[in-house]
Design an enzyme around this catalytic site. Structure first.
Site, PDB file in Angstrom:
ATOM      1  N   THR A   1     -17.428  -1.308 -37.425  1.00 24.14           N
ATOM      2  CA  THR A   1     -16.334  -0.715 -38.478  1.00 24.14           C
ATOM      3  C   THR A   1     -15.118  -0.241 -37.505  1.00 24.14           C
ATOM      4  O   THR A   1     -15.183  -0.551 -36.260  1.00 24.14           O
ATOM      5  CB  THR A   1     -16.991   0.658 -38.816  1.00 24.14           C
ATOM      6  OG1 THR A   1     -16.090   1.368 -39.608  1.00 24.14           O
ATOM      7  CG2 THR A   1     -17.513   1.647 -37.661  1.00 24.14           C
ATOM      8  N   CYS A   2     -14.011  -0.284 -38.227  1.00 23.90           N
ATOM      9  CA  CYS A   2     -12.854   0.168 -37.595  1.00 23.90           C
ATOM     10  C   CYS A   2     -11.852   0.770 -38.488  1.00 23.90           C
ATOM     11  O   CYS A   2     -12.463   1.751 -38.965  1.00 23.90           O
ATOM     12  CB  CYS A   2     -11.977  -1.177 -37.210  1.00 23.90           C
ATOM     13  SG  CYS A   2     -11.840  -2.444 -38.768  1.00 23.90           S
ATOM     14  N   GLY A   3     -10.557   0.594 -38.625  1.00 26.92           N
ATOM     15  CA  GLY A   3      -9.972   1.313 -39.480  1.00 26.92           C
ATOM     16  C   GLY A   3      -9.978   0.886 -41.031  1.00 26.92           C
ATOM     17  O   GLY A   3     -10.128   1.471 -41.965  1.00 26.92           O
TER      18      GLY A   3
END
Length: 278
Positions: free
Chosen positions: A236-238
């Site tokens: 996951t990230c932004g």
């Protein structure tokens, strides 16, 4: 063809392959603040893969989310892509946008796709020629047919249930300060912090000067982040984009199953799901 990364030399040696399709995934801006070194230059015969306006769900309130199967098929057919195509994708930030493109093809069931390690910078550093415009001819329409692999994608609900079950290990690739919640998020209206029980491995830790580190150095980065489990990894990230950088790094160096939380922090951070701050 290697289906993780290929070198500039490999790409040059295979430029005459009739099944080869080169895709340029460069975009005009990014939330990480990276600046392209060679703007306005392109690898010969490259075709523009528009991540923002074509290959993301235009009806979603979230950025960069996976498009519908129909929209993806239509988009890549218009680029002359068929199921027998060998795809190499690059961008002008070294390695940044291109792993997301590779992930999209994998989700749609096409595995014969690789990232150009080092991107446009590596191509130029190797002494190969560039052009001043992308290939914009009307390509012969491809015959691409997608097979959506839902097992590569998880939802916010899946991630929420995983907080207790811990069947998967959630890996957040944002910067440490964003993960800790010590700085504001770059997108307005998004809370700071991270998903409970997730671990942090900033995407820059698997790269060196715009290229992937050696497998043993990638493994070291994972271990230093406390990631030593044989569980499946959820990245996951932004917004689901840089998550794919570390996902690909894991495929290069590890044997774990890999998935992406497509909504990522832009979804989680404006929801009622719990957060943690360090």
């Amino acid at each position: 063809m290697q289906t993780t990364i290929v070198s500039a030399n490999w790409l040059y040696d295979h430029m005459q392959d009739p099944d080869l399709v080169i895709l340029d995934a460069s975009q005009s801006d990014n939330v990480s603040g990276l600046t392209p070194q060679f703007e306005g230059k392109y690898i010969p015969n490259a075709r523009f893969f528009d991540l923002k306006k074509v290959f993301s769900d235009q009806e979603s309130h979230l950025p960069n989310t996976i498009p519908s199967v129909q929209a993806f098929e239509e988009g890549v057919r218009n680029l002359g892509v068929s199921n027998h195509s060998k795809i190499v994708v690059y961008d002008n930030l070294g390695v940044y946008f291109s792993p997301r493109v590779r992930f999209l093809f994998k989700v749609m069931g096409h595995h014969n796709v690789a990232v150009l390690d080092g991107g446009l910078s590596a191509w130029i550093a190797a002494g190969y020629e560039t052009t001043l415009q992308l290939d914009s001819e009307a390509f012969e329409e491809g015959e691409f047919k997608a097979t959506f692999l839902k097992e590569l994608v998880v939802s916010a609900k899946d991630v929420f249930h995983n907080i207790n079950s811990q069947q998967d290990l959630v890996i957040d690739v944002r910067s440490s300060k964003r993960f800790e919640g010590s700085i504001p998020e770059p997108r307005q209206g998004i809370r700071s912090g991270h998903i409970p029980k997730s671990l942090n491995l900033p995407f820059k830790e698997v790269l060196h000067e715009g290229r992937y580190k050696l497998p043993e150095d990638i493994q070291k980065a994972f271990k230093q982040a406390g990631i030593v489990s044989d569980q499946p990894y959820v990245f996951t990230c932004g917004s689901g984009l840089t998550a794919c950088i570390v996902m690909l790094a894991s495929e290069i160096a590890n044997k774990n199953r890999v998935k992406v939380y497509d909504g990522s922090w832009t979804e989680w951070g404006q929801s009622e799901y719990p957060i943690e701050k360090d």
